[in-house]
Design a protein around this motif. Structure first.
Motif: not given
Length: 170
Positions: A97-99, A129-130, A134-137
């Motif tokens: 998997y990617t980080e 951090k990744q 908005a994407e984290l939400a």
């Protein structure tokens, strides 16, 4: 000494337990709201990452229906069998998997299990951090939504084995 492996072949594809309740038919407004919430939570998220999150939450929640659905959707979208198989042991298989995927998987576990009553700061920080805010939400919303679907599926004993990719998604 000979070891025999027993293979089970379903004869009629009947579930082990009958469904308890057809909640979607009995609470159609809730079901429709969940479908809309699910669609809203997907916005802006990578579909492959989203399916990994949905499969991992469903593994943790023992939701056979959602495992059936989301593993089939992941495979249909081009996900590898190997990565799906390794997902339940991701801590020992991180190289698959990617980080960014690892941060999402770890956040999924923290939000799904909540054994300590909170999401650890280090898990949240790794995800922050990744992912852009908005994407984290959106990711947090997607994790929350699959957990809700899992709870309906497990509580009502919704049976796996009848989903075809492209059917109505949740």
């Amino acid at each position: 000494m000979t070891t025999h492996t027993q293979h089970h072949t379903p004869t009629d594809n009947a579930p082990e337990h009958p469904a308890r309740l057809q909640w979607a038919q009995l609470a159609p407004d809730v079901y429709k709201a969940m479908v809309r919430l699910d669609a809203a939570s997907r916005q802006g998220l990578d579909p492959t990452l989203l399916e990994l999150v949905k499969v991992r939450a469903s593994q943790l929640n023992h939701c056979a229906l959602c495992l059936d659905m989301h593993s089939k959707d992941a495979l249909a979208a081009g996900e590898s069998v190997e990565r799906l198989i390794q997902l339940s042991a991701w801590e020992e298989s991180q190289h698959f998997y990617t980080e960014k995927e690892l941060a999402a998987i770890q956040l999924t576990e923290a939000v799904t299990v909540l054994t300590d009553g909170f999401v650890p700061d280090e898990v949240y920080a790794k995800a922050a951090k990744q992912f852009e805010e908005a994407e984290l939400a959106q990711l947090i919303a997607a994790i929350t939504v699959i957990n809700a679907w899992n709870r309906f599926g497990v509580t009502c004993r919704m049976a796996p084995g009848h989903y075809t990719p492209g059917d109505i998604k949740h």
